[in-house]
Enzyme design. Structure first.
Site, PDB file in Angstrom:
ATOM      1  N   TRP A  69      -5.554   2.299  -4.650  1.00  0.00           N
ATOM      2  CA  TRP A  69      -4.379   3.018  -5.150  1.00  0.00           C
ATOM      3  C   TRP A  69      -4.307   3.021  -6.671  1.00  0.00           C
ATOM      4  CZ3 TRP A  69      -0.954   0.226  -8.098  1.00  0.00           C
ATOM      5  CH2 TRP A  69      -0.927  -1.171  -7.943  1.00  0.00           C
ATOM      6  N   TRP A 106     -11.850  -1.550  -0.120  1.00  0.00           N
ATOM      7  CA  TRP A 106     -11.920  -0.222  -0.757  1.00  0.00           C
ATOM      8  C   TRP A 106     -13.375   0.210  -0.849  1.00  0.00           C
ATOM      9  CZ3 TRP A 106      -7.192   1.367  -0.695  1.00  0.00           C
ATOM     10  CH2 TRP A 106      -6.125   0.520  -1.005  1.00  0.00           C
ATOM     11  N   GLU A 141      18.231   9.024  -4.352  1.00  0.00           N
ATOM     12  CA  GLU A 141      16.933   9.137  -5.052  1.00  0.00           C
ATOM     13  C   GLU A 141      17.038   8.497  -6.428  1.00  0.00           C
ATOM     14  OE1 GLU A 141      14.262   9.983  -3.442  1.00  0.00           O
ATOM     15  OE2 GLU A 141      15.549  10.376  -1.734  1.00  0.00           O
ATOM     16  N   TRP A 151      16.449   5.052  -5.788  1.00  0.00           N
ATOM     17  CA  TRP A 151      15.036   4.630  -5.715  1.00  0.00           C
ATOM     18  C   TRP A 151      14.484   4.354  -7.110  1.00  0.00           C
ATOM     19  CZ3 TRP A 151      11.918   2.882  -2.028  1.00  0.00           C
ATOM     20  CH2 TRP A 151      12.257   3.112  -0.701  1.00  0.00           C
ATOM     21  N   TRP A 203       3.131   4.314  -5.654  1.00  0.00           N
ATOM     22  CA  TRP A 203       1.754   4.187  -5.178  1.00  0.00           C
ATOM     23  C   TRP A 203       1.634   3.012  -4.217  1.00  0.00           C
ATOM     24  CZ3 TRP A 203      -2.422   7.190  -4.998  1.00  0.00           C
ATOM     25  CH2 TRP A 203      -2.424   8.346  -5.785  1.00  0.00           C
ATOM     26  N   ASN A 263       7.550  15.760  -4.751  1.00  0.00           N
ATOM     27  CA  ASN A 263       7.496  14.406  -4.180  1.00  0.00           C
ATOM     28  C   ASN A 263       6.780  14.353  -2.836  1.00  0.00           C
ATOM     29  OD1 ASN A 263       8.277  11.541  -4.024  1.00  0.00           O
ATOM     30  ND2 ASN A 263       9.509  12.261  -2.303  1.00  0.00           N
TER      31      ASN A 263
END
Ligand SMILES: Cc1cc2nc3c(=O)[nH]c(=O)nc-3n(C[C@H](O)[C@H](O)[C@H](O)COP(=O)(O)OP(=O)(O)OC[C@H]3O[C@@H](n4cnc5c(N)ncnc54)[C@H](O)[C@@H]3O)c2cc1C
Length: 484
Positions: free
Chosen positions: A367, A314, A283, A286, A390, A349
């Site tokens: 987003w 959208w 993590e 990431w 996102w 998360n």
């Protein structure tokens, strides 16, 4: 000859393992400066981040005072302030830890030129990452686009260097009156909300500052790490480190985490298994990967990484966005997450993925609208991690979740919050429902709802969208751009 050093604090609000501060302190007395950056082209930090920053600066000021130092605060454009301060305070050395966002890189580059042009030695360091974004590449020297090979290559670089200790003393450099006149107090910065004071939930949830970060890491390695590989997906359990805002503000660095974890494992002081430790480190990986992506894609927070999404249909809807923001969508897990965020400045998360997927896919909102809300409300709001995450959920990002993977918030709730504990905590109006009904109250019988005191459409909203319909509509919207 001793230098007249200035260390410019940014997101490195700590004394230990702060290479730039250590270099300044070794060279002579230090002018420790933090500037609340209001320069042009810079994205102002959000409300929750301002609250955290205020507390973190207070803690840093106290820690520096205990070492004979002083934290000086200013507000304005660093491009203007630093050259002036450098000249008027006769500074001979400026140090900082590097940053990776485009506007910040441009600013730092310009300052380096200006200050060096005035005969000041400028030295920058890596205080934020295990590997800087240009250090991990494909075999042909290209930026990486997929996490697994990225992390494998990063791991092959071996151990990160050992963290360095906090300087024993950081004696303050006396400042001329003209510089004193530029300083402001923490109160002057007005970082904390006053009218209304909405930060009660944040104060209850967090302890900003280097000591708070160290305590959290100790606690996590000593006990929380146990079961991390599974529990990290359970919002109903305290199964993660909650280090993200501390990492964002640099109250702790990843080298410290890496070495603390390895030391604790070697001495048998770490809770959990090898698998838990590896999962936790991945993590942190990431986080590294997100910074790598941001550095190589400077517009990651504002533009689709995958340009096919530029044509995505959208359907902007302010009312739907507002209900999502307030946790009034009628979908319990989504509402729980959004209310946790509003109250504490944090969100688990797994739930972040669910609420983001719901906004983007079930509600067809861009987003970027969600990214902006998180930017304002998260205490760990971070350009790299937020934008990369996102875009990952949207399907427009690097190594992203495919668009057709649409989280079903009901099954997500049933799997990751099976007793409804998390939903009960944040959506108390549903608390009396059974574990079976709590994730989809609209399916419960009238009697069940009546017995639990739930009136759909009265004290809890009806679902903003039918989940099956929303899913189908999202898939059709995606089909319009897939072949481009
Ligand atoms: C839509 C969305 C937006 C997000 N926005 C942010 C953000 O603005 N800032 C932020 O720090 N994280 C963000 N994340 C990532 C992740 O949710 C948080 O880092 C994590 O929940 C923090 O909790 P923790 O410290 O207990 O994590 P742990 O599970 O204990 O992980 C340890 C550390 O690894 C890093 N990390 C964990 N997961 C990720 C991830 N997916 N991407 C990048 N780094 C990660 C964090 O620094 C974290 O503190 C976002 C995720 C999603 C899905």
């Amino acid at each position: 000859m001793t230098a007249r050093a200035l260390h410019w604090f940014r997101n490195d609000l700590r004394l230990a393992d702060n290479p730039a501060l250590a270099a300044a302190a070794e060279a002579g007395p230090v002018f420790c400066l933090y500037i609340l950056d209001t320069g042009p082209d810079r994205r102002a930090i959000g409300g929750a981040s301002r609250w955290w920053l205020s507390r973190s600066l207070a803690a840093l000021g106290e820690a520096l005072a205990a070492k004979g130092g002083r934290l000086v605060l200013m507000e304005g454009d660093p491009a203007v302030l630093l050259p002036r301060v450098g000249a008027e305070a006769d500074i001979t050395l400026v140090t900082w830890n590097r940053r990776y966002e485009a506007a910040e890189i441009a600013l730092d580059r310009k300052l380096k030129e200006d200050l060096s042009g005035n005969g000041i030695d400028v030295r920058s360091f890596n205080g934020e990452l295990l590997n800087e974004p240009w250090e991990v590449t494909t075999t042909t020297g290209q930026p990486m686009k997929v996490f697994t090979p990225y992390w494998r290559a990063a791991r092959q670089k071996g151990e990160p260097s050992a963290p360095i200790a906090a300087p024993p003393r950081v004696p303050a450099l006396p400042l001329p009156a003209s510089i004193e006149a530029l300083t402001v107090s923490l109160d002057d910065l007005g970082l904390e909300p006053r009218k209304p004071d909405w930060a009660g939930g944040l104060r209850a949830a967090w302890t900003p500052g280097e000591a708070g970060a160290a305590a959290r890491l100790d606690d996590f390695i000593g006990s929380g790490l146990s079961g991390y590989a599974e529990d990290r997906d359970r919002p109903d359990r305290a199964g993660t480190s909650r280090l993200s805002p501390h990492l964002h503000f640099g109250e702790i660095g990843p080298r410290q985490i890496w070495h603390a974890l390895h030391h604790a494992r070697a001495t048998g002081e770490a809770a959990g298994s090898e698998r838990d430790a590896e999962k936790f480190l991945s993590e942190i990986g990431w986080r590294e990967f997100s910074h790598h992506l941001l550095f190589h894609n400077p517009e990651l927070a504002s533009r689709n990484y995958d340009s096919r999404f530029d044509a995505f249909p959208w359907q902007p809807d302010e009312a739907a966005l507002g209900r999502w923001q307030r946790g009034q969508t009628g979908i319990p897990l989504v509402d729980a997450g959004m209310r946790e965020l509003w109250t504490t400045g944090g969100m688990h998360n797994r739930v972040r993925m669910v609420v983001a997927s719901f906004l983007i896919k079930h509600l067809l909102q861009d987003w970027r609208a969600g990214e902006a809300w998180f930017w304002d409300t998260l205490v760990d709001a971070d350009t790299a991690n937020n934008a990369a995450s996102w875009q990952w959920v949207a399907g427009s990002g690097a190594d992203a979740s495919p668009y057709f993977r649409i989280f079903n918030p009901v099954t997500q709730g049933e799997t990751h919050d099976p007793r409804g504990t998390y939903v009960r905590q944040w959506v108390p109006e549903l608390a009396a429902l059974s574990d079976r009904d709590i994730h989809q109250p609209w399916k419960a019988s009238e009697k069940t709802l009546r017995d639990a005191g739930v009136q759909i459409g009265e004290n809890y909203p009806a679902p903003l969208v039918d989940l099956a319909f929303g899913r189908q509509r999202a898939l059709e919207a995606f089909a319009t751009i897939r072949s481009r």
